[in-house]
Write a protein that holds these residues in place. Structure first.
Motif, PDB file in Angstrom:
ATOM      1  N   LEU A  30      49.131  84.821  52.100  1.00  0.00           N
ATOM      2  CA  LEU A  30      48.193  83.885  51.463  1.00  0.00           C
ATOM      3  C   LEU A  30      47.494  82.979  52.475  1.00  0.00           C
ATOM      4  N   THR A  31      48.154  82.691  53.590  1.00  0.00           N
ATOM      5  CA  THR A  31      47.577  81.746  54.560  1.00  0.00           C
ATOM      6  C   THR A  31      46.900  82.458  55.731  1.00  0.00           C
ATOM      7  N   GLY A  32      46.832  83.764  55.665  1.00  0.00           N
ATOM      8  CA  GLY A  32      46.244  84.494  56.799  1.00  0.00           C
ATOM      9  C   GLY A  32      47.030  84.258  58.078  1.00  0.00           C
ATOM     10  N   GLY A  33      48.356  84.059  57.936  1.00  0.00           N
ATOM     11  CA  GLY A  33      49.221  83.945  59.116  1.00  0.00           C
ATOM     12  C   GLY A  33      49.510  82.515  59.565  1.00  0.00           C
ATOM     13  N   ALA A  34      49.002  81.512  58.839  1.00  0.00           N
ATOM     14  CA  ALA A  34      49.283  80.118  59.248  1.00  0.00           C
ATOM     15  C   ALA A  34      50.753  79.764  59.004  1.00  0.00           C
ATOM     16  N   PHE A  35      51.328  80.344  57.961  1.00  0.00           N
ATOM     17  CA  PHE A  35      52.763  80.190  57.713  1.00  0.00           C
ATOM     18  C   PHE A  35      53.410  81.500  58.140  1.00  0.00           C
ATOM     19  N   ASP A  36      54.338  81.434  59.068  1.00  0.00           N
ATOM     20  CA  ASP A  36      54.894  82.680  59.587  1.00  0.00           C
ATOM     21  C   ASP A  36      56.343  82.476  60.030  1.00  0.00           C
ATOM     22  N   LEU A  37      57.263  83.157  59.343  1.00  0.00           N
ATOM     23  CA  LEU A  37      58.685  83.011  59.661  1.00  0.00           C
ATOM     24  C   LEU A  37      59.010  83.511  61.068  1.00  0.00           C
ATOM     25  N   THR A  38      58.163  84.377  61.628  1.00  0.00           N
ATOM     26  CA  THR A  38      58.462  84.945  62.947  1.00  0.00           C
ATOM     27  C   THR A  38      58.063  84.016  64.101  1.00  0.00           C
ATOM     28  N   VAL A  39      57.763  82.767  63.761  1.00  0.00           N
ATOM     29  CA  VAL A  39      57.397  81.790  64.791  1.00  0.00           C
ATOM     30  C   VAL A  39      58.638  81.358  65.613  1.00  0.00           C
ATOM     31  N   GLU A  40      59.796  81.913  65.262  1.00  0.00           N
ATOM     32  CA  GLU A  40      61.081  81.486  65.852  1.00  0.00           C
ATOM     33  C   GLU A  40      61.109  81.413  67.382  1.00  0.00           C
TER      34      GLU A  40
ATOM     35  N   ASN B 205      59.442  64.937  65.811  1.00  0.00           N
ATOM     36  CA  ASN B 205      58.479  64.984  66.918  1.00  0.00           C
ATOM     37  C   ASN B 205      59.082  64.347  68.162  1.00  0.00           C
ATOM     38  N   PHE B 206      58.379  64.473  69.259  1.00  0.00           N
ATOM     39  CA  PHE B 206      58.763  63.729  70.463  1.00  0.00           C
ATOM     40  C   PHE B 206      57.488  63.412  71.247  1.00  0.00           C
ATOM     41  N   GLU B 207      57.599  62.417  72.124  1.00  0.00           N
ATOM     42  CA  GLU B 207      56.421  62.007  72.875  1.00  0.00           C
ATOM     43  C   GLU B 207      56.629  62.332  74.343  1.00  0.00           C
ATOM     44  N   ARG B 208      55.624  62.868  74.992  1.00  0.00           N
ATOM     45  CA  ARG B 208      55.695  63.145  76.425  1.00  0.00           C
ATOM     46  C   ARG B 208      54.350  62.772  77.020  1.00  0.00           C
ATOM     47  N   ASP B 209      54.360  61.918  78.038  1.00  0.00           N
ATOM     48  CA  ASP B 209      53.129  61.461  78.704  1.00  0.00           C
ATOM     49  C   ASP B 209      52.079  60.993  77.698  1.00  0.00           C
ATOM     50  N   GLY B 210      52.535  60.239  76.717  1.00  0.00           N
ATOM     51  CA  GLY B 210      51.608  59.640  75.756  1.00  0.00           C
ATOM     52  C   GLY B 210      51.104  60.599  74.684  1.00  0.00           C
ATOM     53  N   VAL B 211      51.593  61.845  74.673  1.00  0.00           N
ATOM     54  CA  VAL B 211      51.149  62.803  73.643  1.00  0.00           C
ATOM     55  C   VAL B 211      52.301  63.046  72.674  1.00  0.00           C
ATOM     56  N   LEU B 212      51.965  63.060  71.391  1.00  0.00           N
ATOM     57  CA  LEU B 212      52.988  63.316  70.376  1.00  0.00           C
ATOM     58  C   LEU B 212      53.013  64.812  70.043  1.00  0.00           C
ATOM     59  N   TYR B 213      54.162  65.432  70.229  1.00  0.00           N
ATOM     60  CA  TYR B 213      54.324  66.850  69.891  1.00  0.00           C
ATOM     61  C   TYR B 213      55.237  66.931  68.678  1.00  0.00           C
ATOM     62  N   HIS B 214      54.849  67.764  67.701  1.00  0.00           N
ATOM     63  CA  HIS B 214      55.662  67.808  66.485  1.00  0.00           C
ATOM     64  C   HIS B 214      56.104  69.231  66.144  1.00  0.00           C
ATOM     65  N   HIS B 215      56.798  69.363  65.045  1.00  0.00           N
ATOM     66  CA  HIS B 215      57.575  70.587  64.756  1.00  0.00           C
ATOM     67  C   HIS B 215      56.850  71.663  63.951  1.00  0.00           C
ATOM     68  N   ILE B 216      55.636  71.384  63.495  1.00  0.00           N
ATOM     69  CA  ILE B 216      54.933  72.422  62.719  1.00  0.00           C
ATOM     70  C   ILE B 216      53.949  73.122  63.661  1.00  0.00           C
ATOM     71  N   ILE B 217      54.236  74.386  63.905  1.00  0.00           N
ATOM     72  CA  ILE B 217      53.555  75.127  64.974  1.00  0.00           C
ATOM     73  C   ILE B 217      52.440  76.003  64.411  1.00  0.00           C
ATOM     74  N   SER B 218      51.335  76.048  65.112  1.00  0.00           N
ATOM     75  CA  SER B 218      50.311  77.028  64.759  1.00  0.00           C
ATOM     76  C   SER B 218      50.733  78.366  65.373  1.00  0.00           C
ATOM     77  N   PRO B 219      51.006  79.386  64.542  1.00  0.00           N
ATOM     78  CA  PRO B 219      51.473  80.666  65.094  1.00  0.00           C
ATOM     79  C   PRO B 219      50.421  81.335  65.976  1.00  0.00           C
TER      80      PRO B 219
END
Ligand code: AMP
Ligand code: MG
Length: 357
Positions: free
Chosen positions: A109-119, A265-279
Motif C-alpha cells: 500500500l505504501t509503495g515500499g515506505a513501510f518495509d519489515l526488511t529494513v532490519e 532518537n539521539f543527537e550527534r553534532d547538533g543533528v537529531l536522528y530518529h528510529h523511523i527509517i526511509s527504506p
C-alpha cells in the motif's frame, strides 16, 4: 399490621441497597498491572469481577509474543528467522504469519515506505541500543541492497518465509506492539471484561465504555441529560516529556497509535536522528510531520499505518488513511493539526497547537 408492613418494606430496601452496593463495587472493581516487554512499558487496566484473571491471561500472552517477536532476544522466533531464512524456508507460528501478512500489505500500500526488511539498516543505526551510530555512505550502500520485501518469499498457505539474499532480516518494531495490543483486547473480551484500557508504550486500546462512578453518572445526567462514558485519550506532545499531552480525543472501543521522531532518537553534532527509517535511503525519514496518530478498530493496522504515514508525509499519508478507512490526527512542524475526526471530539490542551484550515 400496618407497622409490620412498614418494617418489612424498610428491611427489603436496606437489603436491596446492600446488594446493589456490593454488585456495583464488584462490577466497577479496577485492576491495573504494569510490566515491561517488547522494549516498552505496558499497563493494563480492566474493570469488573473478571478483571484479575483476564489480566493474568493477557500478561502471559504478551510474554509469548515477546518470545516470538522481540528483536532484542537471541532466542526469539524473529532472531531465529533472521539467522536461518536465507538457508531454507522457515515455518512461522500463527501470530507471526499474521503480522507478516499485515506488514506486507502495508509494504504494497505504501509503495515500499513501510518495509519489515529494513532490519539490517535498523541494526546498523542501533538507535535503540546504548551505542547508536551514524552510518557512513559506504555502510549504507552495502546494506541497502538487502532491503526490500520483494526479496522475501512469504508463503501464506504454508506459513513460511524465505530470504533470497543472505544478510536479510525482518524487524517487527513497527507493528508487533499493535499485534500484542489486539491480542490483549481479544483475551480480555474472551474472559468477560467489558471495560478496559490497554497501553503498550503509547499503543492504546480502549475497550467498551468507560466506567463512571455513581456520582459522575448523576452529574452527567444533570448537566448534559446523558452520561458521557467515552474515554479521553491524551496525545503525546512531540518532543515534550512523556505524559505531556497536547491534545485529547474522546473515543470508545478503538485502537489509537501514535508515531513520530520524538519517540526514540539521539543527537550527534547538533543533528537529531530518529528510529523511523526511509527504506529507500536508509536514513531517518524526512519528518514532514511531528506526530501521526491513527485511530481504527485494529491496533496492528493502526501501528503499521502510523509508521507508514510518518514516512509518507502529509498528503500521501492522508490519502492512505482514507483508503484504509482509518481516522488520523496529523501534527505538522508548524503545530497545525490535520484530522479526519469531528473537531468536537478533539480537545486542544496546548494553545500553541491549532487546527489547520
Ligand atoms: P513505530 O514506533 O511503530 O513507529 O515503529 C518504528 C520501529 O519500526 C523502528 O524502531 C524500527 O524497529 C521499525 N522501522 C523503522 N523504519 C521502518 C519502516 N520504514 N518500515 C517498517 N518498520 C520500520
Ligand atoms: Mg508502528
Amino acid at each position: 399490621m400496618k407497622k409490620y408492613i412498614w418494617r418489612i418494606a424498610a428491611g427489603i430496601a436496606v437489603i436491596c441497597l446492600l446488594v446493589y452496593t456490593v454488585v456495583w463495587r464488584t462490577d466497577n472493581q479496577k485492576v491495573s498491572r504494569s510490566t515491561f516487554a517488547l522494549d516498552t512499558y505496558i499497563t493494563l487496566t480492566a474493570y469488573g469481577r473478571y478483571a484479575e484473571g483476564a489480566i493474568d491471561a493477557a500478561i502471559s500472552r504478551i510474554e509469548q509474543i515477546e518470545g516470538m517477536m522481540s528483536a532484542y532476544r537471541e532466542d526469539s522466533s524473529v532472531s531465529y528467522i533472521n539467522r536461518m531464512a536465507a538457508q531454507e524456508p522457515v515455518k512461522l507460528k500463527d501470530g507471526l504469519a499474521q503480522v507478516m501478512a499485515c506488514g506486507l500489505k502495508y509494504w504494497r500500500l505504501t509503495g515500499g515506505a513501510f518495509d519489515l526488511t529494513v532490519e539490517p539498516i535498523v541494526r546498523l543505526w542501533g538507535i535503540t541500543s546504548d551505542n547508536p551510530h551514524v552510518p557512513t555512505r559506504e555502510e549504507l550502500e552495502e546494506l541497502l541492497p538487502l532491503v526490500g520485501s520483494d526479496k522475501l518469499v512469504f508463503d501464506e498457505e504454508k506459513k513460511t518465509v524465505f530470504f533470497t539474499k543472505p544478510g536479510m532480516g525482518i524487524d517487527l518494531g513497527g507493528i508487533a506492539k499493535g499485534y500484542a495490543a489486539d491480542e490483549v483486547e481479544r483475551i480480555l473480551r474472551e474472559n468477560g471484561v467489558t471495560s478496559a484500557v490497554i497501553d503498550l508504550g503509547g499503543n492504546i486500546v480502549v475497550l467498551g465504555p468507560r466506567r463512571v462512578d455513581a456520582w459522575e453518572w448523576m452529574r452527567g445526567l444533570f448537566h448534559n441529560g446523558i452520561s458521557r462514558n467515552e474515554w479521553k485519550v491524551g496525545i503525546q506532545q512531540p518532543f515534550a516529556p512523556t505524559g505531556e499531552y497536547c491534545l485529547t480525543v474522546q473515543v470508545c472501543d478503538k485502537a489509537i497509535v501514535s508515531a513520530g521522531a520524538y519517540e526514540r532518537n539521539f543527537e550527534r553534532d547538533g543533528v537529531l536522528y530518529h528510529h523511523i527509517i526511509s527504506p529507500k535511503t536508509g536514513m531517518p525519514a524526512r519528518g514532514e510531520l511531528d506526530s501521526v496518530t491513527v485511530i481504527c478498530d485494529s491496533s496492528m493496522e493502526a501501528d503499521a499505518l502510523s509508521t507508514s504515514i510518518y514516512v509518507l508525509g502529509l498528503d500521501a499519508g492522508m490519502q492512505l488513511a482514507d483508503e484504509c478507512g482509518a481516522d488520523v490526527i496529523l501534527i505538522d512542524r508548524d503545530k497545525k493539526i490535520h484530522t479526519t475526526l469531528n473537531l468536537a471530539d478533539v480537545d486542544i490542551n496546548n494553545q500553541q497547537y491549532t487546527f489547520a484550515d
